[in-house]
Design a protein around this motif. Structure first.
Motif, PDB file in Angstrom:
ATOM      1  N   GLN A  80       0.768  -1.290   0.097  1.00 61.68           N
ATOM      2  CA  GLN A  80       0.114   0.028  -0.025  1.00 61.68           C
ATOM      3  C   GLN A  80       0.930   1.136   0.072  1.00 61.68           C
ATOM      4  O   GLN A  80       0.290   2.292  -0.117  1.00 61.68           O
ATOM      5  CB  GLN A  80      -0.896  -0.065   1.405  1.00 61.68           C
ATOM      6  N   TRP A 136       3.172   2.218   2.451  1.00 60.89           N
ATOM      7  CA  TRP A 136       3.415   2.632   3.996  1.00 60.89           C
ATOM      8  C   TRP A 136       4.835   1.888   4.285  1.00 60.89           C
ATOM      9  O   TRP A 136       5.094   0.983   3.900  1.00 60.89           O
ATOM     10  CB  TRP A 136       2.190   2.053   4.963  1.00 60.89           C
ATOM     11  N   THR A 172       1.015   4.947   8.107  1.00 62.89           N
ATOM     12  CA  THR A 172       0.181   5.081   6.959  1.00 62.89           C
ATOM     13  C   THR A 172      -0.074   6.380   6.437  1.00 62.89           C
ATOM     14  O   THR A 172       0.241   7.494   7.156  1.00 62.89           O
ATOM     15  CB  THR A 172      -1.311   4.447   7.319  1.00 62.89           C
ATOM     16  N   LEU A 216      -5.301   7.832   4.720  1.00 64.92           N
ATOM     17  CA  LEU A 216      -6.460   7.316   5.104  1.00 64.92           C
ATOM     18  C   LEU A 216      -7.514   7.839   5.601  1.00 64.92           C
ATOM     19  O   LEU A 216      -7.033   8.956   6.603  1.00 64.92           O
ATOM     20  CB  LEU A 216      -5.872   6.096   6.026  1.00 64.92           C
ATOM     21  N   ASP A 217      -8.734   7.748   5.519  1.00 60.07           N
ATOM     22  CA  ASP A 217      -9.816   8.407   6.226  1.00 60.07           C
ATOM     23  C   ASP A 217     -10.176   7.372   7.513  1.00 60.07           C
ATOM     24  O   ASP A 217      -9.410   6.676   7.811  1.00 60.07           O
ATOM     25  CB  ASP A 217     -11.065   8.432   5.289  1.00 60.07           C
ATOM     26  N   ASP A 218     -10.955   8.055   8.281  1.00 54.52           N
ATOM     27  CA  ASP A 218     -11.115   7.411   9.752  1.00 54.52           C
ATOM     28  C   ASP A 218     -11.560   5.954   9.419  1.00 54.52           C
ATOM     29  O   ASP A 218     -10.811   5.160  10.450  1.00 54.52           O
ATOM     30  CB  ASP A 218     -12.053   8.211  10.646  1.00 54.52           C
ATOM     31  N   THR A 219     -12.274   5.584   8.682  1.00 54.72           N
ATOM     32  CA  THR A 219     -12.844   4.355   8.375  1.00 54.72           C
ATOM     33  C   THR A 219     -11.758   3.434   8.049  1.00 54.72           C
ATOM     34  O   THR A 219     -11.575   2.294   8.583  1.00 54.72           O
ATOM     35  CB  THR A 219     -13.929   4.171   7.669  1.00 54.72           C
ATOM     36  N   ALA A 220     -10.934   3.914   7.194  1.00 53.83           N
ATOM     37  CA  ALA A 220      -9.815   2.937   6.555  1.00 53.83           C
ATOM     38  C   ALA A 220      -8.772   2.745   7.557  1.00 53.83           C
ATOM     39  O   ALA A 220      -8.049   1.750   7.811  1.00 53.83           O
ATOM     40  CB  ALA A 220      -9.265   3.539   5.085  1.00 53.83           C
ATOM     41  N   PHE A 221      -8.264   3.731   8.476  1.00 56.79           N
ATOM     42  CA  PHE A 221      -7.229   3.772   9.415  1.00 56.79           C
ATOM     43  C   PHE A 221      -7.728   2.703  10.436  1.00 56.79           C
ATOM     44  O   PHE A 221      -6.908   2.118  10.975  1.00 56.79           O
ATOM     45  CB  PHE A 221      -6.964   5.210   9.733  1.00 56.79           C
ATOM     46  N   THR A 227      -9.500   0.185  10.407  1.00 57.60           N
ATOM     47  CA  THR A 227      -9.552  -1.135   9.881  1.00 57.60           C
ATOM     48  C   THR A 227      -7.922  -1.824  10.055  1.00 57.60           C
ATOM     49  O   THR A 227      -7.525  -2.686  10.400  1.00 57.60           O
ATOM     50  CB  THR A 227      -9.881  -1.380   8.437  1.00 57.60           C
ATOM     51  N   VAL A 228      -6.958  -0.835   9.344  1.00 57.56           N
ATOM     52  CA  VAL A 228      -5.543  -1.016   9.633  1.00 57.56           C
ATOM     53  C   VAL A 228      -5.245  -1.194  10.965  1.00 57.56           C
ATOM     54  O   VAL A 228      -4.640  -2.274  11.313  1.00 57.56           O
ATOM     55  CB  VAL A 228      -4.678   0.110   8.886  1.00 57.56           C
ATOM     56  N   ASP A 271      -6.366  -4.317  12.444  1.00 57.08           N
ATOM     57  CA  ASP A 271      -5.810  -5.712  11.888  1.00 57.08           C
ATOM     58  C   ASP A 271      -4.300  -6.021  12.723  1.00 57.08           C
ATOM     59  O   ASP A 271      -4.092  -6.918  13.115  1.00 57.08           O
ATOM     60  CB  ASP A 271      -5.797  -5.585  10.468  1.00 57.08           C
TER      61      ASP A 271
END
Length: 223
Positions: A163, A165, A187, A190-195, A197-198, A201
């Motif tokens: 990605q 990063w 990273t 990334l927006d809040d939702t994508a971040f 998730t990362v 994980d």
């Protein structure tokens, strides 16, 4: 007298490197990791939070543009132009004392971790604002390397993910004895939702793999 204890070559002009090490906006894109006030109290982090630390970095240092940032502990970053590139050195007072030698070895190792982030920010030019996940605990170096997984090597102790990063690894990959280890996942864009998730994980995998696990991020708008 001073002597260098760490040196790296950055493929960026000195003016760009100077902005990155002498302004809060520049520092935010590479230095350390995000954390909030409630995560303060760690030896390497004051309680005020990441944004306050950045301001202190700039306001408390002695700036000699565009070539030197000096800190009150006697260390300094110096920038020397090398054509279109910049030689970044960490220098310390030249003190002949075994205890100082041990101290400066630790200082150099910590700065090496962060200056690789500086080099990545300036050379790879990732798009978007940086957001980080900081992971700490006890494990072997091999365990950490296996957890981080494959990626494009980035100099000595980091990899670049597919990605784009940077994953900076604070562990000796050949160490088979458990000890303190840490990882910073930087990273970008990334927006809040994508971040989230990362972050989740990495947190799940880290907590399952190491002893005394700790995961630190900062909520949106904190600092």
């Amino acid at each position: 007298m001073e002597r260098p204890i760490l040196e790296l070559l950055v493929n960026a002009p000195r003016e760009e490197v100077w902005r990155a090490v002498s302004t809060t906006d520049g520092l935010r894109e590479w230095f350390g990791y995000d954390y909030e006030q409630r995560h303060g109290g760690r030896p390497e982090r004051p309680a005020a939070g990441f944004e306050a630390e950045l301001r202190a970095f700039v306001e408390d240092a002695e700036m000699v543009p565009p070539e030197r940032v000096a800190f009150d502990d006697g260390t300094a970053l110096t920038l020397a132009a090398d054509g279109p590139r910049t030689i970044v050195r960490l220098v310390v007072p030249d003190v002949a004392d075994a205890k100082w030698e041990d101290l400066y070895d630790g200082v150099a190792e910590g700065w090496r971790f962060y200056l690789e982030q500086l080099r990545f920010f300036l050379e790879a030019a990732p798009k978007g604002a940086r957001r980080t996940v900081y992971l700490a605990g006890r494990a072997t170096g091999r365990q950490v390397v296996e957890l981080v997984g494959p990626g494009t090597p980035w100099y000595e102790a980091s990899v670049v993910t597919p990605q784009g990063w940077l994953v900076s690894v604070g562990a000796d990959p050949d160490d088979t004895v458990p000890g303190p280890v840490n990882v910073i996942v930087s990273t970008y864009g990334l927006d809040d939702t994508a971040f989230a998730t990362v972050r989740d994980d990495w947190s799940i995998r880290w907590i399952a793999a190491v002893d005394e696990p700790e995961v630190i991020t900062a909520d949106p708008g904190s600092g």
